[in-house]
Scaffold this motif. Sequence first.
Motif, PDB file in Angstrom:
ATOM      1  N   GLU A  98       0.828  -1.215   0.000  1.00 50.40           N
ATOM      2  CA  GLU A  98       0.000   0.000   0.000  1.00 50.40           C
ATOM      3  C   GLU A  98       0.860   1.261   0.000  1.00 50.40           C
ATOM      4  O   GLU A  98       0.546   2.254  -0.682  1.00 50.40           O
ATOM      5  CB  GLU A  98      -0.914  -0.007   1.231  1.00 50.40           C
ATOM      6  CG  GLU A  98      -1.754   1.246   1.420  1.00 50.40           C
ATOM      7  CD  GLU A  98      -2.937   1.315   0.484  1.00 50.40           C
ATOM      8  OE1 GLU A  98      -3.540   2.392   0.382  1.00 50.40           O
ATOM      9  OE2 GLU A  98      -3.277   0.287  -0.157  1.00 50.40           O
ATOM     10  N   MET A  99       1.947   1.238   0.772  1.00 46.72           N
ATOM     11  CA  MET A  99       2.799   2.416   0.918  1.00 46.72           C
ATOM     12  C   MET A  99       3.995   2.398  -0.050  1.00 46.72           C
ATOM     13  O   MET A  99       4.876   3.246   0.033  1.00 46.72           O
ATOM     14  CB  MET A  99       3.305   2.517   2.362  1.00 46.72           C
ATOM     15  CG  MET A  99       2.208   2.532   3.414  1.00 46.72           C
ATOM     16  SD  MET A  99       0.966   3.824   3.139  1.00 46.72           S
ATOM     17  CE  MET A  99       1.896   5.291   3.604  1.00 46.72           C
ATOM     18  N   ILE A 189       8.337   6.488   6.302  1.00 46.44           N
ATOM     19  CA  ILE A 189       7.139   5.778   6.743  1.00 46.44           C
ATOM     20  C   ILE A 189       7.504   4.863   7.907  1.00 46.44           C
ATOM     21  O   ILE A 189       8.524   4.163   7.860  1.00 46.44           O
ATOM     22  CB  ILE A 189       6.560   4.932   5.591  1.00 46.44           C
ATOM     23  CG1 ILE A 189       6.157   5.826   4.415  1.00 46.44           C
ATOM     24  CG2 ILE A 189       5.377   4.088   6.063  1.00 46.44           C
ATOM     25  CD1 ILE A 189       6.038   5.076   3.106  1.00 46.44           C
ATOM     26  N   TRP A 199      -5.307  -1.233  10.808  1.00 46.77           N
ATOM     27  CA  TRP A 199      -5.593  -0.701   9.469  1.00 46.77           C
ATOM     28  C   TRP A 199      -6.299  -1.742   8.607  1.00 46.77           C
ATOM     29  O   TRP A 199      -7.335  -1.466   7.993  1.00 46.77           O
ATOM     30  CB  TRP A 199      -4.276  -0.260   8.823  1.00 46.77           C
ATOM     31  CG  TRP A 199      -4.327   0.004   7.354  1.00 46.77           C
ATOM     32  CD1 TRP A 199      -4.848   1.104   6.727  1.00 46.77           C
ATOM     33  CD2 TRP A 199      -3.831  -0.856   6.307  1.00 46.77           C
ATOM     34  NE1 TRP A 199      -4.699   0.983   5.361  1.00 46.77           N
ATOM     35  CE2 TRP A 199      -4.084  -0.205   5.082  1.00 46.77           C
ATOM     36  CE3 TRP A 199      -3.183  -2.096   6.315  1.00 46.77           C
ATOM     37  CZ2 TRP A 199      -3.717  -0.765   3.854  1.00 46.77           C
ATOM     38  CZ3 TRP A 199      -2.827  -2.656   5.101  1.00 46.77           C
ATOM     39  CH2 TRP A 199      -3.091  -1.991   3.887  1.00 46.77           C
ATOM     40  N   ARG A 203     -10.246  -1.619   7.233  1.00 42.77           N
ATOM     41  CA  ARG A 203     -10.557  -1.675   5.808  1.00 42.77           C
ATOM     42  C   ARG A 203     -11.426  -2.886   5.482  1.00 42.77           C
ATOM     43  O   ARG A 203     -12.284  -2.825   4.610  1.00 42.77           O
ATOM     44  CB  ARG A 203      -9.269  -1.713   4.984  1.00 42.77           C
ATOM     45  CG  ARG A 203      -8.356  -0.491   5.148  1.00 42.77           C
ATOM     46  CD  ARG A 203      -9.064   0.818   4.797  1.00 42.77           C
ATOM     47  NE  ARG A 203      -8.181   1.966   4.946  1.00 42.77           N
ATOM     48  CZ  ARG A 203      -8.173   2.797   5.981  1.00 42.77           C
ATOM     49  NH1 ARG A 203      -8.998   2.602   6.992  1.00 42.77           N
ATOM     50  NH2 ARG A 203      -7.367   3.845   5.999  1.00 42.77           N
ATOM     51  N   LYS A 208     -13.182   3.393   5.549  1.00 40.87           N
ATOM     52  CA  LYS A 208     -12.145   3.910   4.656  1.00 40.87           C
ATOM     53  C   LYS A 208     -11.635   5.294   5.051  1.00 40.87           C
ATOM     54  O   LYS A 208     -10.724   5.825   4.415  1.00 40.87           O
ATOM     55  CB  LYS A 208     -12.692   3.989   3.214  1.00 40.87           C
ATOM     56  CG  LYS A 208     -13.262   2.695   2.679  1.00 40.87           C
ATOM     57  CD  LYS A 208     -12.197   1.655   2.438  1.00 40.87           C
ATOM     58  CE  LYS A 208     -12.780   0.413   1.769  1.00 40.87           C
ATOM     59  NZ  LYS A 208     -11.777  -0.636   1.591  1.00 40.87           N
ATOM     60  N   SER A 210      -9.913   8.567   7.033  1.00 42.59           N
ATOM     61  CA  SER A 210      -8.608   8.813   7.632  1.00 42.59           C
ATOM     62  C   SER A 210      -8.690   8.739   9.158  1.00 42.59           C
ATOM     63  O   SER A 210      -9.660   9.192   9.760  1.00 42.59           O
ATOM     64  CB  SER A 210      -8.119  10.199   7.205  1.00 42.59           C
ATOM     65  OG  SER A 210      -6.908  10.513   7.855  1.00 42.59           O
ATOM     66  N   GLN A 212      -6.351   9.938  12.318  1.00 35.33           N
ATOM     67  CA  GLN A 212      -5.207  10.803  12.606  1.00 35.33           C
ATOM     68  C   GLN A 212      -4.463  10.367  13.866  1.00 35.33           C
ATOM     69  O   GLN A 212      -5.058   9.849  14.807  1.00 35.33           O
ATOM     70  CB  GLN A 212      -5.694  12.252  12.798  1.00 35.33           C
ATOM     71  CG  GLN A 212      -6.417  12.833  11.589  1.00 35.33           C
ATOM     72  CD  GLN A 212      -5.511  13.024  10.401  1.00 35.33           C
ATOM     73  OE1 GLN A 212      -4.390  13.478  10.520  1.00 35.33           O
ATOM     74  NE2 GLN A 212      -6.007  12.667   9.209  1.00 35.33           N
ATOM     75  N   LYS A 216       1.328   7.598   8.908  1.00 31.31           N
ATOM     76  CA  LYS A 216       0.808   7.903   7.568  1.00 31.31           C
ATOM     77  C   LYS A 216      -0.138   6.840   7.035  1.00 31.31           C
ATOM     78  O   LYS A 216      -1.096   7.140   6.326  1.00 31.31           O
ATOM     79  CB  LYS A 216       1.991   8.083   6.616  1.00 31.31           C
ATOM     80  CG  LYS A 216       1.607   8.557   5.224  1.00 31.31           C
ATOM     81  CD  LYS A 216       2.833   8.803   4.371  1.00 31.31           C
ATOM     82  CE  LYS A 216       2.423   9.289   2.987  1.00 31.31           C
ATOM     83  NZ  LYS A 216       3.619   9.519   2.131  1.00 31.31           N
ATOM     84  N   LEU A 217       0.119   5.558   7.352  1.00 31.94           N
ATOM     85  CA  LEU A 217      -0.716   4.473   6.859  1.00 31.94           C
ATOM     86  C   LEU A 217      -2.189   4.695   7.200  1.00 31.94           C
ATOM     87  O   LEU A 217      -3.068   4.569   6.335  1.00 31.94           O
ATOM     88  CB  LEU A 217      -0.256   3.137   7.441  1.00 31.94           C
ATOM     89  CG  LEU A 217      -1.082   1.907   7.056  1.00 31.94           C
ATOM     90  CD1 LEU A 217      -0.913   1.572   5.580  1.00 31.94           C
ATOM     91  CD2 LEU A 217      -0.719   0.702   7.928  1.00 31.94           C
ATOM     92  N   ARG A 219      -3.516   7.566   8.256  1.00 27.71           N
ATOM     93  CA  ARG A 219      -3.958   8.888   7.781  1.00 27.71           C
ATOM     94  C   ARG A 219      -4.438   8.825   6.340  1.00 27.71           C
ATOM     95  O   ARG A 219      -5.331   9.574   5.945  1.00 27.71           O
ATOM     96  CB  ARG A 219      -2.822   9.913   7.882  1.00 27.71           C
ATOM     97  CG  ARG A 219      -2.512  10.412   9.255  1.00 27.71           C
ATOM     98  CD  ARG A 219      -1.733  11.724   9.215  1.00 27.71           C
ATOM     99  NE  ARG A 219      -0.537  11.661   8.401  1.00 27.71           N
ATOM    100  CZ  ARG A 219       0.651  11.239   8.835  1.00 27.71           C
ATOM    101  NH1 ARG A 219       0.773  10.816  10.084  1.00 27.71           N
ATOM    102  NH2 ARG A 219       1.702  11.233   8.041  1.00 27.71           N
ATOM    103  N   ASN A 220      -3.835   7.961   5.534  1.00 25.12           N
ATOM    104  CA  ASN A 220      -4.152   7.905   4.104  1.00 25.12           C
ATOM    105  C   ASN A 220      -5.604   7.499   3.872  1.00 25.12           C
ATOM    106  O   ASN A 220      -6.138   6.641   4.548  1.00 25.12           O
ATOM    107  CB  ASN A 220      -3.225   6.913   3.384  1.00 25.12           C
ATOM    108  CG  ASN A 220      -1.890   7.530   3.049  1.00 25.12           C
ATOM    109  OD1 ASN A 220      -1.591   8.653   3.472  1.00 25.12           O
ATOM    110  ND2 ASN A 220      -1.069   6.811   2.308  1.00 25.12           N
TER     111      ASN A 220
END
Length: 220
Positions: A98-99, A189, A199, A203, A208, A210, A212, A216-217, A219-220
């Motif tokens: 994903e990243m 990352i 995460w 999902r 889906k 964000s 916080q 970053k994972l 947050r996306n």
Amino acid sequence: TIVNDFQSICQKLPLDLFVNRIHNENPLTKENLMKMYGQIAPVTEKILPGQKINTVAYACTSGTITIGEDKVKEKVQLAKPGCYVTTPITSAIKAFTEMNAKKIALFTPYPESVNKTILEYFNRKNINITSFNTFNIDLDEDIANVDPKYLAETLIKLEKNDADALFISCTALPVLEILDEVEKKIGKIVLSSNQTLIWDTLRSVGYKSSVQGYGKLLRN
């Protein structure tokens, strides 16, 4: 640690979280980790017995690698047919993709024998590990009692210049709350067992949006 981490994120979201514990013997060895295998189905069955669950997260990184992802999934689905099954290592591999993280700096708290199993697993999966560091701790409770401030300082100092991402393995290590801080300090990352597991769980049930504060994972 894993229960607190899930609750920190999930208590504010439109989903229901249910927890059961599986017995894990100390010290951390492959033999002791394998002892969880026979408990997976009965422990899973006791979560809302007889009722359907969308997703089951088996929350032990080294346990999953020792037992095998497919065997964990098989045992979980014996108790909860048709559910989505995720594990820390399953979710970590998905997060790398994903990243777009192809080169990984790896950090674990495990002793040498368990680290050997982890490194062999990544090698089989053709994951490029650019550096490896460990606390070399034998007892699960000692891992959970690592001071997060000390952990953050340790992670920031690691050699990771060639890596796309830093992955911190182990669901007992209290790393979730410091992910943002470490990410900002190292400019890369930062992923952890609990973060990627949460995460993938979110999902899998269709959430889906964000989240916080946890790297970053999410947050996306």
